[in-house]
Design a protein around this motif. Sequence first.
Motif, PDB file in Angstrom:
ATOM      1  N   GLY A 196       0.753  -1.237   0.000  1.00  0.00           N
ATOM      2  CA  GLY A 196       0.000   0.000   0.000  1.00  0.00           C
ATOM      3  C   GLY A 196       0.779   1.280   0.000  1.00  0.00           C
ATOM      4  N   ARG A 197       1.909   1.369   0.723  1.00  0.00           N
ATOM      5  CA  ARG A 197       2.594   2.652   0.832  1.00  0.00           C
ATOM      6  C   ARG A 197       3.592   2.875  -0.304  1.00  0.00           C
ATOM      7  NH1 ARG A 197       2.774   1.253   6.449  1.00  0.00           N
ATOM      8  NH2 ARG A 197       4.981   0.732   6.304  1.00  0.00           N
ATOM      9  N   LEU A 198       3.678   1.973  -1.243  1.00  0.00           N
ATOM     10  CA  LEU A 198       4.673   2.069  -2.308  1.00  0.00           C
ATOM     11  C   LEU A 198       4.092   2.808  -3.509  1.00  0.00           C
ATOM     12  CD1 LEU A 198       7.589   1.101  -2.796  1.00  0.00           C
ATOM     13  CD2 LEU A 198       6.638  -0.900  -3.925  1.00  0.00           C
ATOM     14  N   VAL A 199       4.852   3.805  -4.005  1.00  0.00           N
ATOM     15  CA  VAL A 199       4.477   4.576  -5.183  1.00  0.00           C
ATOM     16  C   VAL A 199       5.601   4.434  -6.205  1.00  0.00           C
ATOM     17  CG1 VAL A 199       3.945   6.869  -6.084  1.00  0.00           C
ATOM     18  CG2 VAL A 199       3.168   6.226  -3.801  1.00  0.00           C
ATOM     19  N   LEU A 200       5.249   4.098  -7.434  1.00  0.00           N
ATOM     20  CA  LEU A 200       6.251   3.901  -8.484  1.00  0.00           C
ATOM     21  C   LEU A 200       6.235   5.092  -9.437  1.00  0.00           C
ATOM     22  CD1 LEU A 200       5.695   0.144  -9.462  1.00  0.00           C
ATOM     23  CD2 LEU A 200       7.302   1.095  -7.797  1.00  0.00           C
ATOM     24  N   LEU A 248      -0.031  -1.262  -6.973  1.00  0.00           N
ATOM     25  CA  LEU A 248       0.792  -0.111  -6.637  1.00  0.00           C
ATOM     26  C   LEU A 248       0.338   1.126  -7.408  1.00  0.00           C
ATOM     27  CD1 LEU A 248       4.308  -1.810  -6.774  1.00  0.00           C
ATOM     28  CD2 LEU A 248       2.710  -1.677  -4.873  1.00  0.00           C
ATOM     29  N   ARG A 249       0.504   2.272  -6.775  1.00  0.00           N
ATOM     30  CA  ARG A 249       0.210   3.531  -7.435  1.00  0.00           C
ATOM     31  C   ARG A 249       1.347   3.864  -8.378  1.00  0.00           C
ATOM     32  NH1 ARG A 249      -0.611   9.388  -4.443  1.00  0.00           N
ATOM     33  NH2 ARG A 249      -1.293  10.550  -6.271  1.00  0.00           N
ATOM     34  N   ARG A 250       1.030   4.309  -9.579  1.00  0.00           N
ATOM     35  CA  ARG A 250       2.055   4.642 -10.566  1.00  0.00           C
ATOM     36  C   ARG A 250       1.927   6.105 -10.968  1.00  0.00           C
ATOM     37  NH1 ARG A 250       2.211  -0.581 -14.684  1.00  0.00           N
ATOM     38  NH2 ARG A 250       2.029  -2.203 -13.068  1.00  0.00           N
ATOM     39  N   LEU A 251       3.069   6.779 -11.036  1.00  0.00           N
ATOM     40  CA  LEU A 251       3.134   8.175 -11.429  1.00  0.00           C
ATOM     41  C   LEU A 251       4.164   8.337 -12.538  1.00  0.00           C
ATOM     42  CD1 LEU A 251       3.175   9.851  -7.893  1.00  0.00           C
ATOM     43  CD2 LEU A 251       1.202   9.507  -9.386  1.00  0.00           C
ATOM     44  N   ALA A 252       4.167   9.502 -13.169  1.00  0.00           N
ATOM     45  CA  ALA A 252       5.175   9.796 -14.194  1.00  0.00           C
ATOM     46  C   ALA A 252       6.558   9.888 -13.557  1.00  0.00           C
ATOM     47  CB  ALA A 252       4.837  11.101 -14.898  1.00  0.00           C
ATOM     48  N   ARG A 253       7.581   9.597 -14.332  1.00  0.00           N
ATOM     49  CA  ARG A 253       8.952   9.717 -13.844  1.00  0.00           C
ATOM     50  C   ARG A 253       9.251  11.168 -13.483  1.00  0.00           C
ATOM     51  NH1 ARG A 253      12.773   6.682 -18.195  1.00  0.00           N
ATOM     52  NH2 ARG A 253      14.274   6.771 -16.487  1.00  0.00           N
ATOM     53  N   PRO A 254      10.043  11.396 -12.429  1.00  0.00           N
ATOM     54  CA  PRO A 254      10.379  12.789 -12.076  1.00  0.00           C
ATOM     55  C   PRO A 254      11.194  13.442 -13.180  1.00  0.00           C
ATOM     56  CG  PRO A 254      11.657  11.223 -10.759  1.00  0.00           C
ATOM     57  CD  PRO A 254      10.635  10.426 -11.506  1.00  0.00           C
ATOM     58  N   ASP A 255      10.790  14.636 -13.571  1.00  0.00           N
ATOM     59  CA  ASP A 255      11.496  15.390 -14.606  1.00  0.00           C
ATOM     60  C   ASP A 255      12.559  16.257 -13.933  1.00  0.00           C
ATOM     61  OD1 ASP A 255      12.398  16.916 -16.671  1.00  0.00           O
ATOM     62  OD2 ASP A 255      10.464  17.834 -17.155  1.00  0.00           O
ATOM     63  N   VAL A 256      13.756  15.734 -13.805  1.00  0.00           N
ATOM     64  CA  VAL A 256      14.816  16.457 -13.099  1.00  0.00           C
ATOM     65  C   VAL A 256      15.584  17.384 -14.025  1.00  0.00           C
ATOM     66  CG1 VAL A 256      15.067  14.600 -11.433  1.00  0.00           C
ATOM     67  CG2 VAL A 256      16.535  14.614 -13.451  1.00  0.00           C
TER      68      VAL A 256
END
Length: 378
Positions: free
Chosen positions: A68-72, A91-99
Amino acid sequence: MAARGPGQTGHHRSTRRAATGLGERTASPGCGPLPGHRPVAVIGHAALLYDDPLDLADRLAAAGASGGRLVLACDPAHAAVVGARLGDPPLRRLARPDVHTRPAAALAACHRLTRPEARADRPDAETGGPVVAVLEPDAGAEEEDWARAARFEAALDLTVPGSDLTAVCAYPAATPEPLLGFLLATHPFLLTRSGRALNPGHTDPAGVLGELGPHRPTAAPPGEPRLHLRGSATIRDLDPIRRRVVAALDDVATLVRTDFAAAVNEILTNAYLHGRPPVDLTLWAGDGVVECRVSDRGDGQPDPTAGYRPRPSPTRAGAGLWLARQACDDLDIWRTADGLTVRAATATDRHRQHAGAIARAETARSRVALFTRRASVH
């Protein structure tokens, strides 16, 4: 590391590359995963160097990351492999961080994951606990890209302690040596095939940010400035100067122009409140980049961490630069014989995300709440 669009070369690229210092740090053998390292119970900010997606999933599993606490926030193909290995519940999935566009905006997005509104729909919402974010930034292919990635990692290392965020930063084991050295310097923990381990190569993140910052003025952009204002002596000049900045950028896309004007506004405010007048401003725009430099006559020393710490209150020092870093691509500070200069730059010719608009809205809400509280007291 000047802000630039795809394929841009020349002046900005060369002057910023000379200031990054990336070639000075290398990864020593002692910084890698060591046999027999004692696993530790808390990750905090951990580096994970993987050979392939299956290796990435195996290392996360060995560290006990699941559920539950893992975000990809990974490459989609890698997230699919990790999700199949660890996703119970999904798992929750988000866009890759744009660094590479705005490192501070990527940093802010990570910390937003810990807010109640971001956790409300998560399976762990009732149990609480830290959010574990698996981040896989695109390291890029050039030295200026690696400098931005290194800045992001150092800033994340600066801000994770004391927060509810646990960050696992995943990079290929074949990451180029200049960036690899900074990755191993900015993570107190490593995720090995045996689990979580202390990293003996970890160093002070503020020192790393100082190493990455320019230690001398960078060359000014070519061509004539669009706006050059000298000798402003009072903060009452702030509003007319901001309007002139906006007018000088009338051919720049609205979202980019609005973000950049907000960044310049915060930099000017800092100069009036914390520096020493007179204040000068010079603005350039061309070749897909807009750049502004604000100088004052103060005797303060550049703080490499300025603007990288999330500020819950607009009354605390640094809140304005926290917004400014999210509203432009690059923000640098250096001293000259005459005082302090802050440089902001943003690329104008590539797709823009809404990170600056989100930061501006958050700051506005926070300041309205502050004024409301003050009004209710009086």
